[in-house]
Design a protein around this motif. Structure first.
Motif, PDB file in Angstrom:
ATOM      1  N   GLY A  82      -9.290  -2.293   0.633  1.00  0.00           N
ATOM      2  CA  GLY A  82      -8.120  -3.168   0.529  1.00  0.00           C
ATOM      3  C   GLY A  82      -7.008  -2.694  -0.368  1.00  0.00           C
ATOM      4  N   GLY A  83      -7.173  -1.556  -1.052  1.00  0.00           N
ATOM      5  CA  GLY A  83      -6.133  -1.103  -1.969  1.00  0.00           C
ATOM      6  C   GLY A  83      -4.840  -0.761  -1.264  1.00  0.00           C
ATOM      7  N   ALA A  84      -4.919  -0.003  -0.185  1.00  0.00           N
ATOM      8  CA  ALA A  84      -3.721   0.376   0.556  1.00  0.00           C
ATOM      9  C   ALA A  84      -3.073  -0.838   1.201  1.00  0.00           C
ATOM     10  N   ALA A 116      -1.000  -5.435  -6.272  1.00  0.00           N
ATOM     11  CA  ALA A 116      -2.249  -5.064  -5.611  1.00  0.00           C
ATOM     12  C   ALA A 116      -3.381  -4.891  -6.619  1.00  0.00           C
ATOM     13  N   VAL A 117      -3.085  -4.289  -7.770  1.00  0.00           N
ATOM     14  CA  VAL A 117      -4.104  -4.147  -8.810  1.00  0.00           C
ATOM     15  C   VAL A 117      -4.618  -5.515  -9.242  1.00  0.00           C
ATOM     16  N   GLY A 147      -7.969   3.441  -6.107  1.00  0.00           N
ATOM     17  CA  GLY A 147      -7.706   3.194  -4.694  1.00  0.00           C
ATOM     18  C   GLY A 147      -6.267   2.794  -4.427  1.00  0.00           C
ATOM     19  N   VAL A 148      -5.750   1.891  -5.250  1.00  0.00           N
ATOM     20  CA  VAL A 148      -4.361   1.437  -5.074  1.00  0.00           C
ATOM     21  C   VAL A 148      -3.381   2.560  -5.377  1.00  0.00           C
ATOM     22  N   LEU A 149      -3.600   3.257  -6.491  1.00  0.00           N
ATOM     23  CA  LEU A 149      -2.664   4.309  -6.882  1.00  0.00           C
ATOM     24  C   LEU A 149      -2.634   5.445  -5.863  1.00  0.00           C
TER      25      LEU A 149
END
Length: 240
Positions: free
Chosen positions: A70-72, A83-84, A117-119
């Motif tokens: 789900g990060g992207a 998102a974080v 994952g988000v970064l």
């Protein structure tokens, strides 16, 4: 990729907890610039969707299953800072209410899924946006590519943490092969889900999608600055 209790030693778990707390603090400040009264509800919906989607596993072979990270998806929809926060809340609820991921490993899971994952996803997404044509129609495909890259990246980050403070008797080379192999397949599923969801939201309300705002602004600017077609009037044509 939810890390259980005891898989990493105490110093490593404490260190990731400190990093996670610092990341959440930075994200709280950054989210103020990403959200407004129109987009704030989308952040709640994104967190709810990620939470629900992570409860469903899809098979990837040999008795192994994967689920959405789900990060992207969250980064493209509501921005990387928000998102974080979304992923951190999801992981906290899962750890406390469903024992999905250890309590002492909460910081580790936030770092892996909510930060790395988000970064990784956001850097890939913005990097591709900067070199490809500025089109709203590319937002969903680029989100899918970023999701695919983010999953094995987070898996490699876990391997790095295990190399520092792993407690299970697993050879590092075997762990690298297994994590990269299975999470590459999981990344395919992540890409499909992310592309479909982002594409649906972009088709309905592109103005609410964080990853589409800059592209929309440039497209409008191109339309406004394009020269108007010149037409000749019959009177002008009749002049000698």
């Amino acid at each position: 990729m939810h890390v259980p209790d005891g898989f990493l030693d105490a110093p490593t778990s404490i260190a990731t907890g400190v990093v996670a707390a610092a990341a959440v603090g930075v994200a709280l400040r950054g989210a103020r610039r990403e959200l407004d009264e129109r987009t704030a509800p989308l952040a709640g919906l994104a967190a709810a969707f990620v939470f629900a989607a992570q409860m469903f596993n899809f098979p990837v072979g040999a008795g192994t299953s994967g689920h959405l990270l789900g990060g992207a998806l969250a980064a493209v929809l509501v921005g990387p800072f928000t998102a974080v926060l979304c992923l951190s809340v999801v992981l906290l609820v899962q750890a406390l209410m469903f024992a999905d991921g250890g309590i002492t490993a909460l910081g580790t899971n936030v770092v892996l899924l909510g930060v790395v994952g988000v970064l990784a996803a956001w850097l890939v997404f913005r990097g591709l946006q900067s070199v490809l044509p500025q089109r709203v129609g590319l937002v969903a495909p680029l989100a899918a590519v970023s999701a695919f890259v983010a999953v094995p990246t987070a898996a490699l980050a876990f391997v790095g943490l295990y190399a520092v403070g792993g407690t299970a008797p697993i050879p590092l080379d075997s762990l690298v092969t297994a994590m990269l192999g299975w999470h590459t397949l999981i990344g395919v599923g992540e890409a499909v889900i992310t592309g479909l969801v982002v594409g649906s939201v972009v088709a309905a309300r592109p103005d609410l999608v964080h990853g589409a705002r800059r592209v929309m602004g440039r497209q409008e600017l191109e339309i406004r600055t394009s020269p108007a077609p010149t037409t000749s009037t019959p009177a002008a044509e009749a002049r000698p």
